[in-house]
Design a protein around this motif. Structure first.
Motif, PDB file in Angstrom:
ATOM      1  N   HIS A  78     -16.040  -3.318  -9.739  1.00  0.00           N
ATOM      2  CA  HIS A  78     -16.426  -3.130 -11.142  1.00  0.00           C
ATOM      3  C   HIS A  78     -15.370  -2.333 -11.890  1.00  0.00           C
ATOM      4  N   ASN A  79     -14.901  -1.271 -11.279  1.00  0.00           N
ATOM      5  CA  ASN A  79     -13.845  -0.454 -11.886  1.00  0.00           C
ATOM      6  C   ASN A  79     -13.017   0.140 -10.756  1.00  0.00           C
ATOM      7  N   PRO A  80     -11.932  -0.522 -10.333  1.00  0.00           N
ATOM      8  CA  PRO A  80     -11.149  -0.034  -9.194  1.00  0.00           C
ATOM      9  C   PRO A  80     -10.591   1.362  -9.433  1.00  0.00           C
ATOM     10  N   THR A  81     -10.674   2.181  -8.399  1.00  0.00           N
ATOM     11  CA  THR A  81     -10.180   3.552  -8.513  1.00  0.00           C
ATOM     12  C   THR A  81      -8.660   3.556  -8.583  1.00  0.00           C
ATOM     13  N   SER A  82      -8.118   4.665  -9.095  1.00  0.00           N
ATOM     14  CA  SER A  82      -6.656   4.782  -9.181  1.00  0.00           C
ATOM     15  C   SER A  82      -6.031   4.762  -7.791  1.00  0.00           C
ATOM     16  N   LEU A  83      -6.755   5.295  -6.778  1.00  0.00           N
ATOM     17  CA  LEU A  83      -6.239   5.275  -5.405  1.00  0.00           C
ATOM     18  C   LEU A  83      -6.098   3.844  -4.907  1.00  0.00           C
ATOM     19  N   LEU A  84      -7.102   2.997  -5.186  1.00  0.00           N
ATOM     20  CA  LEU A  84      -7.044   1.595  -4.751  1.00  0.00           C
ATOM     21  C   LEU A  84      -5.914   0.855  -5.462  1.00  0.00           C
ATOM     22  N   VAL A  85      -5.750   1.102  -6.762  1.00  0.00           N
ATOM     23  CA  VAL A  85      -4.683   0.454  -7.520  1.00  0.00           C
ATOM     24  C   VAL A  85      -3.315   0.904  -7.016  1.00  0.00           C
ATOM     25  N   ASN A  86      -3.173   2.210  -6.766  1.00  0.00           N
ATOM     26  CA  ASN A  86      -1.889   2.737  -6.280  1.00  0.00           C
ATOM     27  C   ASN A  86      -1.557   2.202  -4.894  1.00  0.00           C
ATOM     28  N   MET A  87      -2.552   2.157  -4.003  1.00  0.00           N
ATOM     29  CA  MET A  87      -2.326   1.630  -2.661  1.00  0.00           C
ATOM     30  C   MET A  87      -1.959   0.150  -2.717  1.00  0.00           C
ATOM     31  N   GLY A  88      -2.620  -0.579  -3.613  1.00  0.00           N
ATOM     32  CA  GLY A  88      -2.309  -1.997  -3.758  1.00  0.00           C
ATOM     33  C   GLY A  88      -0.865  -2.210  -4.168  1.00  0.00           C
ATOM     34  N   PHE A  89      -0.375  -1.392  -5.104  1.00  0.00           N
ATOM     35  CA  PHE A  89       1.015  -1.551  -5.527  1.00  0.00           C
ATOM     36  C   PHE A  89       1.990  -1.142  -4.426  1.00  0.00           C
ATOM     37  N   ILE A  90       1.723  -0.026  -3.752  1.00  0.00           N
ATOM     38  CA  ILE A  90       2.639   0.455  -2.706  1.00  0.00           C
ATOM     39  C   ILE A  90       2.789  -0.593  -1.607  1.00  0.00           C
ATOM     40  N   VAL A  91       1.680  -1.203  -1.195  1.00  0.00           N
ATOM     41  CA  VAL A  91       1.732  -2.222  -0.143  1.00  0.00           C
ATOM     42  C   VAL A  91       2.433  -3.479  -0.644  1.00  0.00           C
ATOM     43  N   THR A  92       2.119  -3.896  -1.885  1.00  0.00           N
ATOM     44  CA  THR A  92       2.734  -5.107  -2.440  1.00  0.00           C
ATOM     45  C   THR A  92       4.234  -4.957  -2.600  1.00  0.00           C
ATOM     46  N   ALA A  93       4.679  -3.755  -2.998  1.00  0.00           N
ATOM     47  CA  ALA A  93       6.112  -3.522  -3.225  1.00  0.00           C
ATOM     48  C   ALA A  93       6.870  -3.191  -1.944  1.00  0.00           C
ATOM     49  N   SER A  94       6.174  -3.045  -0.830  1.00  0.00           N
ATOM     50  CA  SER A  94       6.852  -2.642   0.412  1.00  0.00           C
ATOM     51  C   SER A  94       7.786  -3.729   0.927  1.00  0.00           C
ATOM     52  N   PHE A  95       7.314  -4.990   0.943  1.00  0.00           N
ATOM     53  CA  PHE A  95       8.184  -6.057   1.446  1.00  0.00           C
ATOM     54  C   PHE A  95       9.396  -6.294   0.554  1.00  0.00           C
ATOM     55  N   PRO A  96       9.254  -6.400  -0.796  1.00  0.00           N
ATOM     56  CA  PRO A  96      10.453  -6.542  -1.631  1.00  0.00           C
ATOM     57  C   PRO A  96      11.435  -5.391  -1.473  1.00  0.00           C
ATOM     58  N   THR A  97      10.932  -4.217  -1.093  1.00  0.00           N
ATOM     59  CA  THR A  97      11.820  -3.065  -0.890  1.00  0.00           C
ATOM     60  C   THR A  97      12.544  -3.156   0.444  1.00  0.00           C
ATOM     61  N   VAL A  98      11.814  -3.550   1.492  1.00  0.00           N
ATOM     62  CA  VAL A  98      12.378  -3.562   2.846  1.00  0.00           C
ATOM     63  C   VAL A  98      13.210  -4.814   3.099  1.00  0.00           C
ATOM     64  N   CYS A  99      12.839  -5.942   2.472  1.00  0.00           N
ATOM     65  CA  CYS A  99      13.456  -7.246   2.733  1.00  0.00           C
ATOM     66  C   CYS A  99      14.988  -7.241   2.690  1.00  0.00           C
ATOM     67  N   PRO A 100      15.637  -6.745   1.627  1.00  0.00           N
ATOM     68  CA  PRO A 100      17.120  -6.827   1.599  1.00  0.00           C
ATOM     69  C   PRO A 100      17.777  -6.046   2.717  1.00  0.00           C
ATOM     70  N   PHE A 101      17.182  -4.946   3.144  1.00  0.00           N
ATOM     71  CA  PHE A 101      17.774  -4.142   4.202  1.00  0.00           C
ATOM     72  C   PHE A 101      17.623  -4.814   5.566  1.00  0.00           C
ATOM     73  N   LEU A 102      16.519  -5.567   5.754  1.00  0.00           N
ATOM     74  CA  LEU A 102      16.380  -6.335   6.991  1.00  0.00           C
ATOM     75  C   LEU A 102      17.459  -7.417   7.071  1.00  0.00           C
ATOM     76  N   VAL A 103      17.722  -8.075   5.932  1.00  0.00           N
ATOM     77  CA  VAL A 103      18.747  -9.129   5.902  1.00  0.00           C
ATOM     78  C   VAL A 103      20.140  -8.525   6.106  1.00  0.00           C
ATOM     79  N   ILE A 104      20.413  -7.400   5.436  1.00  0.00           N
ATOM     80  CA  ILE A 104      21.729  -6.758   5.552  1.00  0.00           C
ATOM     81  C   ILE A 104      21.999  -6.290   6.985  1.00  0.00           C
TER      82      ILE A 104
END
Length: 289
Positions: free
Chosen positions: A261-287
């Protein structure tokens, strides 16, 4: 600002800055190869699309989240909110599909000559290149509803259900519609991740059988690590396993946010941190590989 808000702000800032720099370095590397006349492999071409998708994910969510975490809330207008969420969803969709195509193409590449996949080795680049371009179009269509419900300043007189996403809002008044929307957005992700897991499992079986055969050959005559196809396969398997880990969690969090109904700021923040983790780690895995 509270201590927890400061920690979240620093995490957002570091994750976004490191991810953008890593992807920029990898993109610069490929551009230099292109201008110097080097011939890139087809897997490198798919990785370039993945890098662009990573940029969209990090820029359209990372920058606004970081600004919002530092206390500035109403800094985007309606158009800014709609574009940031829409482009982020497009980048996320293309990131999933590009990683899937990368795994499928490599599985076809290393398949034995006697297998059914061998017939696709010659035609697979043209098929997958068409699929990659089509994934951009499908991602544009599938997420077309995102900007419709997104707004910067909602009209409180007409709101029956309000969800706050730190700096933007969504308005929904139909629980059935919310459930159908969550399923509609999750089904493509689940399907592509299933294909990834199948192709990755197929590659693992090929590598295992290959290693068993090579045990009987002296190392001076053959080096298991010397094959570029084997090295590329190991790198892609590492990318896929990292991707599935982060995006499976992200998919579950996304469903929870869609149904809450109204997602908490913790849920929203965790969702972004997890979603942005692969785009952050991906180039370093390739390099590194």
């Amino acid at each position: 600002m509270e201590a927890s808000d400061i920690v979240i702000s620093i995490i957002f800032l570091l994750q976004t800055a490191v991810g953008i720099l890593g992807n920029f370095f990898l993109l610069y590397h490929y551009l230099m190869f292109y201008f110097e006349g080097h011939k890139l492999k087809f897997t490198d071409w798919i990785l370039q699309h993945l890098i662009i998708a990573n940029f969209l994910t990090l820029l359209c969510k990372g920058v606004p989240h970081t600004v919002s975490a530092f206390g500035l809330k109403d800094f985007l207008n309606d158009i800014g909110c709609k574009l940031s969420f829409y482009l982020h969803r497009i980048g996320r969709g293309v990131s999933i599909s590009s990683t899937c195509f990368l795994s499928v193409f490599q599985a076809i590449t290393i398949s034995p000559k006697a297998s059914r996949w061998a017939q696709l080795k010659v035609k697979s680049p043209s098929y997958i290149s068409s699929c990659v371009y089509m994934s951009w179009v499908l991602s544009l269509i599938v997420n077309i509803a995102v900007p419709i419900y997104m707004t910067a300043r909602p009209n409180n007189s007409n709101i029956t259900r309000l969800r706050v996403y730190l700096y933007c809002y969504t308005v929904h008044d139909d629980k059935v519609g919310d459930l159908l929307n969550a399923i509609f957005q999750s089904v493509p992700d689940v399907f592509l991740m299933s294909v990834m897991l199948c192709s990755s499992g197929y590659m693992v079986c090929i590598l295992y059988k290959h290693k068993q055969r090579m045990k009987h050959i002296h190392r001076n005559n053959f080096s298991f690590r010397s094959s570029p196809e084997i090295r590329a396969t190991k790198t892609i398997l590492l990318l896929v396993s990292t991707f599935v880990f982060f995006y499976a969690i992200s998919c579950l969090l996304q469903i929870n946010m869609s149904l809450a109904h109204n997602p908490t700021s913790l849920l929203v923040n965790m969702g972004f941190i997890v979603t942005a983790s692969f785009p952050t780690v991906c180039p370093f895995l390739v390099i590194c590989h």
